[in-house]
Scaffold this active site. Structure first.
Site, PDB file in Angstrom:
ATOM      1  N   GLU A  88      30.840  44.857  43.415  1.00 44.04           N
ATOM      2  CA  GLU A  88      32.081  44.229  42.795  1.00 44.04           C
ATOM      3  C   GLU A  88      32.285  43.289  43.819  1.00 44.04           C
ATOM      4  O   GLU A  88      32.014  42.067  43.067  1.00 44.04           O
ATOM      5  CB  GLU A  88      33.071  44.752  41.988  1.00 44.04           C
ATOM      6  CG  GLU A  88      33.905  43.933  41.337  1.00 44.04           C
ATOM      7  CD  GLU A  88      35.243  44.480  40.738  1.00 44.04           C
ATOM      8  OE1 GLU A  88      35.291  45.832  40.634  1.00 44.04           O
ATOM      9  OE2 GLU A  88      36.270  43.605  41.203  1.00 44.04           O
ATOM     10  N   HIS A  93      34.577  46.210  52.077  1.00 42.49           N
ATOM     11  CA  HIS A  93      35.762  46.824  51.947  1.00 42.49           C
ATOM     12  C   HIS A  93      35.469  48.465  51.890  1.00 42.49           C
ATOM     13  O   HIS A  93      34.627  48.953  51.388  1.00 42.49           O
ATOM     14  CB  HIS A  93      36.353  46.412  50.811  1.00 42.49           C
ATOM     15  CG  HIS A  93      35.912  46.600  49.551  1.00 42.49           C
ATOM     16  ND1 HIS A  93      35.170  45.401  49.493  1.00 42.49           N
ATOM     17  CD2 HIS A  93      35.886  47.558  48.606  1.00 42.49           C
ATOM     18  CE1 HIS A  93      34.634  45.967  48.135  1.00 42.49           C
ATOM     19  NE2 HIS A  93      34.636  46.694  47.262  1.00 42.49           N
TER      20      HIS A  93
END
Ligand code: AMP
Length: 133
Positions: A88, A93
């Site tokens: 996304e 991360h």
């Protein structure tokens, strides 16, 4: 254009901050799987986690470990699950998710709806433990 996570680091977009170092940043996921679901990111904007150079990658993992220990001390859970998805947001991360079973880290299930107060309380509590030492 800067990623949404770079904007968070710069303070241009608000977040529920957990921890920050010279090179890394941690904040609550806004669509948490469980209470305390945290994202840990490198400040250097890089889309794909495994494109980070070795030093930055190792540093990110060590920073994530410190954050995970603070989450575990704060949120009642069996373990801190670790996941990398990255479909996304194009800024590497690591998801740190407090879990009591495999079902707690199923990204296809509906996310928790927490109030701003709940997010604030969770972030403040984890941050306090992170900053203890
Ligand atoms: P993915 O890239 O598939 O690992 O998913 C990106 C994650 O970032 C999702 O779990 C989102 O809920 C989370 N996310 C996206 N925007 C924000 C934001 N502004 N603050 C906190 N978390 C976010």
């Amino acid at each position: 254009m800067a990623s949404v996570f770079s904007k968070i680091i710069e303070g241009d977009i608000p977040c529920y901050k957990i921890a920050e170092s010279e090179d890394y940043f941690a904040f609550l996921d806004i669509n948490p799987l469980t209470k305390g679901h945290t994202l840990v990111i490198p400040k250097l904007e890089t889309d794909y986690l495994f494109d980070l150079d070795n030093d930055n990658y190792s540093g990110l993992m060590l920073f994530a470990k410190r954050v995970a220990i603070a989450i575990k001390k704060t949120i009642e859970c069996e373990r801190i699950g670790v996941a990398v998805i990255g479909l996304e947001v194009p800024h590497a991360h690591i998801h740190l998710v407090p879990i009591n079973g495999i079902y707690d880290i199923d990204f296809s299930k509906p996310k928790l709806a927490l109030s701003e107060t709940e997010f604030m309380e969770i972030a403040t509590s984890i941050a306090a433990v992170f900053n203890e030492r």
